[in-house]
Every structure is written in C-alpha cells, then in structure tokens.
Design an enzyme around this catalytic site. Structure first.
Site, PDB file in Angstrom:
ATOM      1  N   TYR A 298      -1.303   0.634  10.663  1.00 56.33           N
ATOM      2  CA  TYR A 298      -1.466  -0.080   9.385  1.00 56.33           C
ATOM      3  C   TYR A 298      -0.273   0.210   8.470  1.00 56.33           C
ATOM      4  O   TYR A 298       0.323  -0.696   7.880  1.00 56.33           O
ATOM      5  CB  TYR A 298      -2.774   0.391   8.730  1.00 56.33           C
ATOM      6  CG  TYR A 298      -3.018  -0.108   7.322  1.00 56.33           C
ATOM      7  CD1 TYR A 298      -3.494  -1.397   7.092  1.00 56.33           C
ATOM      8  CD2 TYR A 298      -2.814   0.725   6.218  1.00 56.33           C
ATOM      9  CE1 TYR A 298      -3.745  -1.853   5.794  1.00 56.33           C
ATOM     10  CE2 TYR A 298      -3.056   0.278   4.924  1.00 56.33           C
ATOM     11  CZ  TYR A 298      -3.515  -1.009   4.708  1.00 56.33           C
ATOM     12  OH  TYR A 298      -3.764  -1.446   3.432  1.00 56.33           O
TER      13      TYR A 298
ATOM     14  N   SER B  95       0.843  -1.198   0.000  1.00 49.22           N
ATOM     15  CA  SER B  95       0.000   0.000   0.000  1.00 49.22           C
ATOM     16  C   SER B  95       0.878   1.248   0.000  1.00 49.22           C
ATOM     17  O   SER B  95       2.005   1.217   0.494  1.00 49.22           O
ATOM     18  CB  SER B  95      -0.883   0.009   1.257  1.00 49.22           C
ATOM     19  OG  SER B  95      -1.494   1.273   1.408  1.00 49.22           O
TER      20      SER B  95
HETATM   21  N1  LIG Z   1      -8.811  -0.869  -0.029  1.00 51.77           N
HETATM   22  C1  LIG Z   1      -7.771  -0.063  -0.038  1.00 51.77           C
HETATM   23  O1  LIG Z   1      -7.891   1.184  -0.065  1.00 51.77           O
HETATM   24  C2  LIG Z   1      -6.392  -0.635  -0.105  1.00 51.77           C
HETATM   25  C3  LIG Z   1      -5.348   0.209  -0.432  1.00 51.77           C
HETATM   26  C4  LIG Z   1      -4.061  -0.304  -0.492  1.00 51.77           C
HETATM   27  C5  LIG Z   1      -3.834  -1.627  -0.185  1.00 51.77           C
HETATM   28  N2  LIG Z   1      -4.863  -2.451   0.158  1.00 51.77           N
HETATM   29  C6  LIG Z   1      -4.580  -3.825   0.500  1.00 51.77           C
HETATM   30  O2  LIG Z   1      -5.155  -4.704  -0.446  1.00 51.77           O
HETATM   31  C7  LIG Z   1      -5.484  -5.929   0.184  1.00 51.77           C
HETATM   32  C8  LIG Z   1      -6.916  -6.292  -0.142  1.00 51.77           C
HETATM   33  O3  LIG Z   1      -7.775  -5.279   0.312  1.00 51.77           O
HETATM   34  P1  LIG Z   1      -9.277  -5.085  -0.162  1.00 51.77           P
HETATM   35  O4  LIG Z   1      -9.443  -3.657  -0.480  1.00 51.77           O
HETATM   36  O5  LIG Z   1      -9.623  -6.086  -1.153  1.00 51.77           O
HETATM   37  O6  LIG Z   1     -10.022  -5.316   1.216  1.00 51.77           O
HETATM   38  P2  LIG Z   1     -10.976  -6.491   1.727  1.00 51.77           P
HETATM   39  O7  LIG Z   1     -12.016  -6.746   0.725  1.00 51.77           O
HETATM   40  O8  LIG Z   1     -11.374  -6.071   3.089  1.00 51.77           O
HETATM   41  O9  LIG Z   1     -10.021  -7.758   1.802  1.00 51.77           O
HETATM   42  C9  LIG Z   1      -9.230  -8.048   2.892  1.00 51.77           C
HETATM   43  C10 LIG Z   1      -9.073  -9.545   2.940  1.00 51.77           C
HETATM   44  O10 LIG Z   1      -8.201  -9.927   3.997  1.00 51.77           O
HETATM   45  C11 LIG Z   1      -8.754 -11.070   4.588  1.00 51.77           C
HETATM   46  N3  LIG Z   1      -8.262 -11.286   5.944  1.00 51.77           N
HETATM   47  C12 LIG Z   1      -8.205 -10.413   6.971  1.00 51.77           C
HETATM   48  N4  LIG Z   1      -7.679 -11.020   8.040  1.00 51.77           N
HETATM   49  C13 LIG Z   1      -7.399 -12.286   7.698  1.00 51.77           C
HETATM   50  C14 LIG Z   1      -6.835 -13.380   8.377  1.00 51.77           C
HETATM   51  N5  LIG Z   1      -6.455 -13.330   9.658  1.00 51.77           N
HETATM   52  N6  LIG Z   1      -6.679 -14.530   7.695  1.00 51.77           N
HETATM   53  C15 LIG Z   1      -7.057 -14.633   6.412  1.00 51.77           C
HETATM   54  N7  LIG Z   1      -7.584 -13.623   5.732  1.00 51.77           N
HETATM   55  C16 LIG Z   1      -7.751 -12.449   6.364  1.00 51.77           C
HETATM   56  C17 LIG Z   1     -10.218 -10.822   4.557  1.00 51.77           C
HETATM   57  O11 LIG Z   1     -10.893 -12.027   4.777  1.00 51.77           O
HETATM   58  P3  LIG Z   1     -12.254 -12.149   5.667  1.00 51.77           P
HETATM   59  O12 LIG Z   1     -13.362 -12.200   4.655  1.00 51.77           O
HETATM   60  O13 LIG Z   1     -12.082 -13.424   6.387  1.00 51.77           O
HETATM   61  O14 LIG Z   1     -12.300 -10.967   6.534  1.00 51.77           O
HETATM   62  C18 LIG Z   1     -10.352 -10.289   3.159  1.00 51.77           C
HETATM   63  O15 LIG Z   1     -10.404 -11.361   2.253  1.00 51.77           O
HETATM   64  C19 LIG Z   1      -5.215  -5.751   1.666  1.00 51.77           C
HETATM   65  O16 LIG Z   1      -3.936  -6.290   1.986  1.00 51.77           O
HETATM   66  C20 LIG Z   1      -5.163  -4.242   1.833  1.00 51.77           C
HETATM   67  O17 LIG Z   1      -4.341  -3.879   2.895  1.00 51.77           O
HETATM   68  C21 LIG Z   1      -6.143  -1.981   0.185  1.00 51.77           C
END
Ligand SMILES: NC(=O)c1ccc[n+]([C@@H]2O[C@H](COP(=O)([O-])OP(=O)(O)OC[C@H]3O[C@@H](n4cnc5c(N)ncnc54)[C@H](OP(=O)(O)O)[C@@H]3O)[C@@H](O)[C@H]2O)c1
Ligand SMILES: Cc1cc2nc3c(=O)[nH]c(=O)nc-3n(C[C@H](O)[C@H](O)[C@H](O)COP(=O)(O)OP(=O)(O)OC[C@H]3O[C@@H](n4cnc5c(N)ncnc54)[C@H](O)[C@@H]3O)c2cc1C
Lengths: 255, 520
Positions: free
Chosen positions: A161, A148
């Site tokens: 974070y 990120s």
């Molecule tokens: N959205 C943003 O603005 C953004 C920006 C930069 C980077 N990112 C990164 O991109 C990645 C995906 O984000 P997203 O936007 O797609 O968000 P998201 O839909 O909330 O996805 C997060 C995922 O992490 C999983 N997770 C959390 N804790 C876990 C654990 N202990 N074991 C296994 N799985 C776990 C969640 O699974 P559950 O369904 O079990 O909760 C979910 O599948 C993340 O690493 C995030 O930090 C996001």
C-alpha cells in the site's frame, strides 16, 4: 466558481463512498457547495451516500466509475465535465478512491498486490490526468489527492500500500508543479491513521484522526491554496524526523 | 439584441466616436489630449495580474497586442487577491483590435471574455477563468475636453488619475471619485461607482451622457442615457459589453486643494445624528469607523467633510499655482509579508492611533486633494499586507430607517474582534437607475477583513441575512463570496438584467468569474 475562501460550488468525488470524502463533502455543502457528483462503483452504499448529501441541500448525481477501468476514464469523467455545475464547471475534484489491501496475504498473492497498486497508483494516474486536463481548460479548480503518510517512507508492515501511495504522492506533486500558473491547484493530503471503514479492523496508530478532521484540514488548505496538507499537522514534523532514521533502526520500529 | 428593443441605441460597426477635427484622436502633447498612451496606470496598474511561469510576464504593462489567439494564460485576481483563475490576457491597442478580440471570445469553446480596467474591483468581477480577459487600459485616449461646457469624451481605459492630471490644470475635476484614483472610466461605469459626494451627486453614471459599447455581436453601439441598455450597462459589471468611450460631465473647480472639516464622534449614534443633521451642507462627506472599539465607544469615528477650496481660501503663495496636482507616493509594499502581521492587536493599536490623532473638531483645514480622497494611493500595493490568503472587503447598504440593522452589524463585527482597519461609513443619497447599480438611499458600510480569519465565510453569511432582512444589498464590485440565492432579493431588477443579456448576448460571450459564481 470558488469563493474568496476557496470553497467550491461544485464538487466531483472519485471514490464516492469514501468516508473521508463524504465528511469533506458535508463540510463543503454546509458552506457553498451545491452540486456534487459521486463517482464510484455502483452500489447501494453509493446511492445511500448520494441520498444523505441530498438531505443536506446538495444536488447530487452518481456516476459509475471504476478506478481499475482506465480505458473508460476519459469518457466517464468527460461527461461530468461536459455537464458542469450551474456555472458550467467542476470547481473541485477529490480523488479519494483507494484500497488498503492485506499486506500479509498480498505478499504471497502477487496478483492481489497488483490490484492495490493498480487502484491506488495506475487508476489515480489515469483519472488524475483526465481531470487535470479538464480543469486546465477551465482555467481554475482544485484537484485534491488523498495520499497517505504511508507513502512517505515504506514500512515493513504495509509497503505494498505504502509504495502505491508513494507513487501517487510523487505523481500528484509533479502534476501540481506542471499545473502551476494554469489556475489549477493541486493539493496533496497526507493523513495518518484515520478511523474509517478502511481501517475498521486495525489497531489505531498513534496520532489517529477522524474523517471530519481530514475534511477540516482540506477546507483550510483550500483557503490558503496549500500544496501539501498533513493530518494531523504534527505528522509533518514527526515524518521529517522519521525520514532520517537509519534503515537498521527503522526496520525495528513498531510501525 | 436588435436596436429596436433598446430604444436609443444604434449599432454602427467598427466606428466609435468620431472625434471632432479640433481634437483628433491621435493628437499628442498639449493639455487638450491625453496624448499617446500615457502611463495612466503607473506602477500600481498591474493590480492582480500575476504573470506566472511560462506566461508573458508583465503582459499588462507590455506593448499592446491584439486579439492574439495564442496569448499566454496568466493568473488573474482582483484587488483582494483571493481565488486566482487563469485567463488569456488580451490587450487591444485599437478599437478594431477590440472588435476582433470580442469576436474571438465568441468562438465555440472560447469561454468568452470580460473587460478589465485597473483591477481595483476587490473580487472576481474582472476575471474570466479559461477564457479571455480584455485589458482595456491601452485604449486610454482623451479625445475632447469641452472646456466651455465641462464635457469630456475619452476612451474607457483611461484612468481617473490621468484625468485628474489633465483636467485639474484646466479647472475641471471628475464628477465622482472612489477611494483610489487608479480606476478606469470603464470600471467606474461598469461598477457604477460612488464617491464621498454620493449624497448630492449620485453615482458615476449620473454624469455619463452617453457611451459607446462594443457588444457580443462585435458591433459598436452608441448608448444614450435613459435607455434600457444604458441602465443595464451602468453597474452591469462589464457583462453587457466593453465600453469603448464615454462622454462625461465634469465638475468645475477653482483650486486643487480641499477645504476640510474634521470631527471626532463619540459613538455610532452620535455619528449617525451628525451625518443626518448636517451632511447636506457639504459636497463630500465620509466617516472612518473604528470597528475594534467596544463598549461605550462602539462605532466611534472620525468624520471628514469638505469641498473644493475656492481660490480666495488659499494663502497668497498657493494662489500662484492653485491647480497644481502632485500626489505623493511612498515606496511600494514588499511582495512577501508574513501572514499574521495584521493581528487584532496591531490593527487595534493602529485604529486607536488614528482616532486619537484626529482633531476633536477642526474646520476649514486645507488638504491636498490626494490626501482627502485617496490616502491609500500613497502606498502602492498596500493590498499585499494581507499575505497569501488575501482579503475580503464587505460593503453593504441598508435604507434610512434601518439604523437598527446597521447598529447590529457594527456591534457584531466589533464583538467578533475582526482585525479590520478603519471601516468606512457613508450616507447615500438618491439611487441612480442602473439595474445592478449598488447605491441606494441609506447607509453604507465597508470593511476589510483578512480572508484567512477563521469562520469568516459563515460570519459574513450571517451579516448577509441581516442586510437582506433589512432590504439592503452588498456591492458586487467588492464581492467574492455572496451566496447566489440572495442576489435576486438584493437586486430586484436582476431578472430584467438577465433578460436583456439573454437577448443581447445569448451565447454568453461576455462572461466573468463573478457572473459564473452568481449566475448573473
Ligand atoms: N483511512 C485511513 O487511515 C487513511 C489514511 C491515509 C490515507 N487514506 C486514503 O484516503 C482515501 C479514502 O479512504 P477512506 O478512509 O475514506 O476509506 P474508504 O471509506 O474505504 O474509501 C475508499 C474508497 O475507495 C473506493 N474504491 C476502492 N476501489 C475502487 C475502484 N476500483 N474503483 C472506484 N472506487 C474504488 C471505495 O469504493 P467502494 O465503495 O466501491 O469500495 C471507497 O469509496 C483512500 O485513498 C485512502 O488510501 C486513508
Ligand atoms: C482602495 C480602493 C478604494 C475604493 N473605493 C471605492 C469607492 O469609494 N467607491 C466605489 O464605488 N468603489 C470603490 N472601489 C472599487 C472600484 O472603484 C471599482 O471596483 C472600480 O470598478 C474599479 O475600476 P477598474 O478600472 O479597476 O475596474 P476592474 O476592477 O478592472 O473592473 C471592475 C468591473 O468593471 C468592468 N469594466 C472595466 N472596464 C470596463 C469597460 N471598458 N467596459 C465595460 N466594463 C468594464 C469589469 O468587467 C468589472 O466588472 C475602491 C477600490 C479600491 C481598491
């Protein structure tokens, strides 16, 4: 195997319900991907995600995987690699799990902060190393890590974070260098604000983007075997400027 | 597989081709033998072998080492430089080392092996991620040249370039040559290559009398033409085993020059009409199409056809050394070129220049053999101009009567403005029996496109649909992206091939990235 454009035939997603990951899977399935493993904490959402991808023509298996349960990573992920796709391999791993935490609350609840750090960093180190070893044995494959921009420079508003992503980012870069020449490609993806479940209740930051845009950037990175992908691309320039802003000024920026 | 299922093959372990005493395998010097390890490959020989950090740099050109278990992994690609994967590079220096290497490939967890020649296949045919790549180019002896009967017995690792150097002075030529001399005999058989003479001479395998094949069980079999194993091996992309030697029928020539007729055609229909009407008068024929031309000049082309010049066609001075073979070579293309050098505009300008430069009609021009057959070989490493993402060559064939499909494909490529250098169109003659052999009677078109062109993958998928719909196929030696589901429709003998392989090599000792990708 990947094709000439870097598109994998088989994909393992760690964090199987991640919106960014699912957008990526959809995009790759529309090209060549036929076998998908969605690894994540068992939930109806995980099954629904699998079902949706099946509707797009992929052969999808869900795998129970918890980022925090590092002692089991080798066993759980080892099984996926042992099963393999039709060609017997996992062509791409998308490391997508992560939690944002609640900075304001977590600052006064160290154990909650530790959970963020353990999920985003420790869990990724463990799962990343397990996958890297298996990919290296195959002699090919891409490990795509969702880092990120928050890890690029710690900000007052989300440094818990951000620091976990900084650790993850540094880890993934080093891993990429370690794997150079082994046929394995590590891609570090640094999105800005992405509209997803994770950011649902937050005020969008400037240059906010979408999971589909991140997916498109990942596909382009696979083709060129890029090591660092910014989404949107303009963030690369912006962040290289922000990196040099003096602390007293940076502290006061509305970020 | 046991010998009874493939009639005509007989296993005899570790004992390839007893070379007749007259030309012992170890003979050195003299035109009758390739001598010990000539530089068959030259500087162009290391195609897509990219030795990386921590690996034995230049291993491909280094001293032969046997089935060394500890061999370092190197990143390997085909000529198109797409989809690199890492493999243990093994370069057997003797048949015994080749046998040992294949045995090692069969060990549990070894991920098999695949023979590799000079890496001129564009895609992933000679790659094997995580396993072994058997570089066959150290096995490059010319054992026997039977000048009376025009027969050659040589190792499969010898290059066609080397064969030309040795054979031309004796008045012989290879029966089929592709657009580059830097391919091995093993690669020529493995891909069952075709040349400009396909309409009359068929593909390479038509001129192969027998070969010796090192199979998955570590045995060496003599494989006669007309047997199932022969037909599985010719065009079999190295997946039935490693060819060690081949006996090949040669073509007699009086000179090393070509007598060439050149014509410019106004458009595609004009071209097809001329090829149909008069191709049979020429031994060699090929057309270079400008796929960036549009409108009325859609499919405009330069058609060059010819034959080996007879002695009396040469001017008096040249008659003194009619068989000399001295191909020129320009400096190698630099390693790092900016991507985007190949813009639509620059390629369009080049194509136009090329078309205009050609004479409208010219007959009987004497050309050097290398200029006629291998113009690109003068520019080593030209594949680097495509930059980091590499490039894809798309080659397909559709039958006679499917001209409409051909027209549609040409129109679509032109409309899409793919920055494609001169594409090659040829009229194929009868097919040969190889189960996965590419050529079939009809029209074949080959075009190079930078892999980084946006949307290229989906576009080529659409072309595949056209090709399959017309009963055609794409060429596996060029492929790096075919949708696996289409393979069976393109290659009707695929099931036979799979069945033979299941019997001959049940554990998949011979495996490549191509075979994994397409489930061959
Ligand atoms: N959205 C943003 O603005 C953004 C920006 C930069 C980077 N990112 C990164 O991109 C990645 C995906 O984000 P997203 O936007 O797609 O968000 P998201 O839909 O909330 O996805 C997060 C995922 O992490 C999983 N997770 C959390 N804790 C876990 C654990 N202990 N074991 C296994 N799985 C776990 C969640 O699974 P559950 O369904 O079990 O909760 C979910 O599948 C993340 O690493 C995030 O930090 C996001
Ligand atoms: C500029 C250019 C022009 C070309 N023009 C033509 C053309 O006109 N017509 C045409 O048909 N092709 C053409 N080709 C493709 C080329 O002829 C084939 O890909 C050929 O197979 C390359 O031979 P190689 O020795 O480089 O083999 P590689 O590329 O190293 O291997 C190709 C295949 O042959 C197998 N193989 C290699 N050695 C052996 C062996 N000893 N035993 C068993 N299998 C083996 C490999 O496993 C692999 O599947 C062209 C390629 C280039 C770069």
């Amino acid at each position: 195997m990947k094709d000439a454009f870097g598109i994998p035939q088989s994909l393992l997603v760690l964090g199987g319900t991640s919106e960014i990951a699912l957008a990526t899977a959809r995009r790759l399935i529309a090209r060549r991907t036929r076998t998908v493993w969605l690894a994540g904490r068992p939930s109806p959402a995980l099954e629904a995600a699998a079902q949706e991808l099946r509707g797009r023509g992929a052969d999808v298996t869900t795998v129970a995987f918890d980022a925090l349960d590092c002692t089991r990573h080798e066993e759980v992920l080892g099984k996926v690699f042992a099963a393999g796709g039709p060609g017997g391999d996992v062509d791409m791993v998308l490391l997508a799990f992560g939690v944002l935490g609640d900075q304001a609350h977590d600052e006064s609840d160290p154990l909650a902060a530790v959970r963020v750090a353990q999920t985003n960093y420790t869990g990724a180190v463990s799962a990343g190393l397990v996958c890297a070893k298996a990919l290296q044995a195959q002699g090919h494959g891409s490990l795509v890590v969702l880092s990120s921009v928050a890890g690029e420079r710690a900000r007052r508003s989300n440094f818990i974070y951000g620091s976990s992503k900084a650790g993850l980012d540094a880890f993934a870069q080093g891993l990429g260098d370690a794997l150079h020449g082994t046929g394995v490609h590590v891609m570090v993806v640094r999105p800005g604000f992405v509209h997803s479940r994770m950011t649902a209740n937050r005020e969008p930051a400037p240059l906010a983007t979408t999971p589909a845009a991140v997916a498109a950037a990942i596909e382009a990175g696979l083709l060129r075997r890029t090591e660092t992908v910014w989404v949107p691309g303009t963030l690369r320039v912006l962040m290289s400027a922000l990196r040099h802003v003096p602390r007293p000024v940076f502290r006061r920026l509305p970020l | 597989m046991s010998s009874d299922t493939a009639a005509g093959t007989r296993p005899h372990p570790h004992r390839p081709a007893p070379a007749p005493a007259a030309a012992p395998a170890s003979a050195s010097g003299g035109a009758m033998s390739g001598g010990a390890r000539p530089s068959a490959a030259g500087p162009a020989g290391t195609g897509g072998l990219m030795a990386r950090s921590g690996s034995t740099a230049g291993a491909a050109a280094g001293p032969p080492h046997g089935a060394a278990e500890g061999a370092q992994r190197v990143a390997v690609t085909g000529w198109g430089r797409t989809a690199p994967t890492a493999a243990r590079l093994v370069r057997p220096g003797s048949y015994a080392e080749a046998v040992a290497a294949v045995r090692a490939c069969g060990r549990a967890g070894a991920r098999g092996g695949i023979p590799r020649g000079l890496g001129r296949a564009y895609g992933d045919a000679a790659q094997n991620a995580g396993g072994a790549v058997l570089d066959m180019t150290a096995l490059d002896r010319i054992h026997v040249i039977d000048s009376a009967n025009g027969l050659l017995l040589c190792d499969a690792g010898v290059s066609l370039h080397r064969l030309m150097e040795v054979l031309l002075p004796l008045g012989w030529f290879v029966p089929v040559t592709p657009g580059t001399r830097h391919v091995t005999v093993g690669g020529a058989i493995g891909a069952d290559i075709h040349g400009k003479n396909h309409h009359g001479a068929g593909s390479f395998s038509r001129h192969v009398v027998r070969l010796e094949l090192l199979t998955a069980d570590g045995e060496v079999r003599t494989v006669e033409r007309g047997t199932p194993l022969f037909d599985a091996t010719t065009g079999g992309m190295g997946l039935t085993g490693a060819i060690l030697t081949a006996t090949v029928r040669l073509l007699p020539v009086q000179t090393s020059l070509m007598c060439v007729d050149t014509e410019r055609t106004a458009d595609l229909d004009d071209l097809l009409a001329r090829l149909t009407a008069t191709d049979h008068r020429y031994r060699y024929s090929v057309a270079w199409i400008d796929l960036l031309a549009r409108g009325a000049s859609l499919g405009r082309a330069v058609l060059t056809r010819g034959d080996h010049a007879p002695l009396d066609a040469l001017p008096a001075r040249a008659r003194r050394a009619p068989l000399s073979f001295r191909p020129g070579r320009l400096p190698s293309t630099p390693g790092l070129l900016p991507e985007g050098l190949l813009s639509r505009r620059s390629v369009g300008l080049f194509n136009t220049f090329w078309y205009r430069r050609a004479p409208r009609a010219m007959t009987g021009e004497l050309q050097k053999l290398s200029a006629f057959f291998h113009p690109l070989d003068g520019l080593p490493h030209w594949n680097r101009i495509y930059g980091r993402s590499g490039f894809v060559q798309y080659q397909f064939v559709v039958g006679h009567g499917q001209e409409e499909t051909l027209r549609r494909v040409v129109r679509r490529v032109s409309e899409r403005r793919c920055p494609s250098f001169l594409a090659v169109l040829k009229r194929f003659g009868d097919a040969d029996p190889g189960w996965l052999s590419f050529p079939a009677p009809g029209w074949t078109l080959a075009l190079d496109v930078p892999a980084g062109l946006p949307g290229l993958g989906a576009f080529l998928d659409e072309l595949d649909e056209e090709v399959v719909g017309a009963g055609g196929r794409v060429y596996l030696a060029k492929d790096a992206r075919l949708r696996p589901e289409l393979l069976a429709a393109m290659y009707p003998r695929l099931d036979d091939f799979r069945a033979l392989r299941a019997e001959l090599d049940p554990r998949g000792v011979f495996t490549s990235d191509l075979s994994r990708r397409l489930a061959l």
